[in-house]
Design a protein around this motif. Structure first.
Motif, PDB file in Angstrom:
ATOM      1  N   THR A 132       0.832  -1.197   0.000  1.00  0.00           N
ATOM      2  CA  THR A 132       0.000   0.000   0.000  1.00  0.00           C
ATOM      3  C   THR A 132       0.869   1.251   0.000  1.00  0.00           C
ATOM      4  N   GLU A 187       0.589   3.705   2.034  1.00  0.00           N
ATOM      5  CA  GLU A 187       0.930   4.040   3.424  1.00  0.00           C
ATOM      6  C   GLU A 187       2.163   3.282   3.912  1.00  0.00           C
ATOM      7  N   SER A 188       2.224   1.977   3.582  1.00  0.00           N
ATOM      8  CA  SER A 188       3.373   1.167   4.022  1.00  0.00           C
ATOM      9  C   SER A 188       4.657   1.644   3.356  1.00  0.00           C
ATOM     10  N   GLY A 203       2.740   8.874   6.779  1.00  0.00           N
ATOM     11  CA  GLY A 203       2.314   7.515   6.484  1.00  0.00           C
ATOM     12  C   GLY A 203       1.472   6.913   7.592  1.00  0.00           C
ATOM     13  N   VAL A 204       1.890   7.125   8.834  1.00  0.00           N
ATOM     14  CA  VAL A 204       1.141   6.618   9.992  1.00  0.00           C
ATOM     15  C   VAL A 204      -0.230   7.284  10.075  1.00  0.00           C
ATOM     16  N   TYR A 259      -2.545   5.930   7.441  1.00  0.00           N
ATOM     17  CA  TYR A 259      -2.980   4.576   7.783  1.00  0.00           C
ATOM     18  C   TYR A 259      -4.081   4.602   8.853  1.00  0.00           C
ATOM     19  N   LYS A 266      -7.244   5.772   7.332  1.00  0.00           N
ATOM     20  CA  LYS A 266      -7.819   4.710   6.504  1.00  0.00           C
ATOM     21  C   LYS A 266      -8.580   3.701   7.352  1.00  0.00           C
TER      22      LYS A 266
END
Length: 199
Positions: free
Chosen positions: A69, A71-72, A190-191, A194, A197
């Protein structure tokens, strides 16, 4: 984290770190005849450019195949940049492939990983997958980065003599500090994405 053309260019220059790589670059070319060095610089920078451009264009397909993804990738990119930044601020005494090279370098270690290292690959991959509609901007940012790297390497001997070892070390640590802040911003982004989401 929205990335502008200027910030993308600065980020790529910080990651490829041409000034910090001057000692390693000079060491890698010790066995090369002076009249061949300019050609080697052009060739290695071109190879690095092609490698990073390949990652930029085929990044989205790579993520889909690996089921990764956005985010990862942002979190992973932040972690990688943070580790690179720490090494710039607190350099170790470990040997480098450049110091073990005999003869003329080809691809390794100058093109890969000195210029197109894992962090640079991850960064262009991240930029192209997050905002593929701005691909021309990312290509422009990468082109400027390669041009800066090319000029720095062409004049590496003069720059090294002009600045001296202490000034170059200070500049590399300053760039490492800036890169640390960028990596933390990328990691937090990113965190946050996530968590949003999941919510």
């Amino acid at each position: 984290m929205n990335t502008s053309f200027l910030s993308a260019t600065v980020l790529l220059i910080l990651i490829t770190d041409p000034l910090g790589n001057i000692p390693l670059f000079i060491s890698a070319l010790k066995q090369v005849k002076p009249e061949r060095r300019r050609k080697v610089v052009y060739r290695e920078c071109l190879i690095a450019f092609v490698v990073l451009l390949t990652f930029m264009f085929f990044g989205k397909g790579f993520l889909e195949v690996m089921h990764l993804t956005d985010e990862s990738l942002r979190v992973a990119g932040g972690v990688i940049l943070f580790l690179i930044a720490l090494k710039m601020i607190f350099p170790g005494d470990g040997g480098h492939a450049a110091n073990q090279l005999n003869g003329e370098p080809f691809i390794v270690p100058i093109a890969v990983p000195l210029i197109a290292g894992p962090s640079a690959m991850a960064t262009v991959l991240l930029m192209s997958t997050r905002e593929p509609e701005r691909m021309l901007e990312w290509i422009g940012a990468l082109s400027i980065t390669m041009l800066v790297t090319l000029l720095v390497f062409l004049f590496s001997g003069k720059i090294h003599r002009l600045l001296g070892e202490q000034a170059m070390t200070a500049m590399e640590r300053l760039m490492g500090l800036i890169l640390t802040a960028i990596s933390i911003e990328m990691l937090l982004g990113g965190v946050a994405a996530y968590i949003k989401k999941l919510a």
